[in-house]
Design a protein around this motif. Structure first.
Motif, mmCIF file in Angstrom:
data_model
loop_
_atom_site.group_PDB
_atom_site.id
_atom_site.type_symbol
_atom_site.label_atom_id
_atom_site.label_comp_id
_atom_site.label_asym_id
_atom_site.label_seq_id
_atom_site.Cartn_x
_atom_site.Cartn_y
_atom_site.Cartn_z
ATOM 1 N N SER A 101 24.408 49.617 41.094
ATOM 2 C CA SER A 101 25.771 50.056 40.812
ATOM 3 C C SER A 101 26.745 49.204 41.600
ATOM 4 N N GLY A 102 28.018 49.290 41.223
ATOM 5 C CA GLY A 102 29.064 48.632 41.986
ATOM 6 C C GLY A 102 29.686 47.411 41.341
ATOM 7 N N GLY A 103 29.148 46.976 40.224
ATOM 8 C CA GLY A 103 29.735 45.812 39.564
ATOM 9 C C GLY A 103 31.083 46.145 38.948
ATOM 10 N N GLY A 104 31.768 45.118 38.492
ATOM 11 C CA GLY A 104 33.054 45.337 37.858
ATOM 12 C C GLY A 104 33.880 44.070 37.818
ATOM 13 N N LEU A 105 35.150 44.249 37.560
ATOM 14 C CA LEU A 105 36.098 43.145 37.468
ATOM 15 C C LEU A 105 36.959 43.113 38.725
ATOM 16 N N VAL A 106 37.087 41.928 39.303
ATOM 17 C CA VAL A 106 37.878 41.769 40.519
ATOM 18 C C VAL A 106 38.577 40.417 40.475
ATOM 19 N N GLN A 107 39.703 40.331 41.119
ATOM 20 C CA GLN A 107 40.411 39.057 41.190
ATOM 21 C C GLN A 107 39.787 38.164 42.257
#
Length: 115
Positions: A7-13
């Motif tokens: 878990s913990g993935g996603g979109l980040v700048q």
């Protein structure tokens, strides 16, 4: 059935941070080397970081100084703290456990770093 739950993935700048987690059963986790790998589109899977049962860590050259891998032997969980993220860190990240019975893999969690 062996499960490694990521878990913990996603979109980040770019420049931002994310923390990935990977949890499994005690029989898989205890005393074994845990690792994170990643695979970007069109590229081979590469080692990001690994941690032995004793807590010794190793990092891929591209993430040294930015990523930190740790393990919680009570929660049977490893954590990958990713700081100063770059667009080239974009990939699917896979958790792996190296056991005497062989290697086990999670389903992957996607990390996207926008520029």
């Amino acid at each position: 059935q062996v499960q490694l739950v990521e878990s913990g993935g996603g979109l980040v700048q770019a420049g931002g941070s994310l923390r990935l987690s990977c949890t499994t059963s005690g029989s898989i986790f205890s005393g074994n080397t845990m690792a994170w790998y990643r695979q970007a589109p069109g590229k081979q899977r590469e080692l990001v970081a690994s941690i032995t049962g004793g807590g010794d860590t190793d990092y891929g050259d591209s993430v040294k100084g930015r990523f930190t891998l740790s393990r919680d032997n009570v929660k049977n969980t490893v954590y990958l703290q990713m700081n100063s993220l770059k667009p080239e860190d974009t990939a699917v990240y896979y958790c792996s456990a190296a056991t005497i019975a062989g290697a086990y893999w999670g389903q992957g969690t996607k990390v996207t770093v926008s520029s």
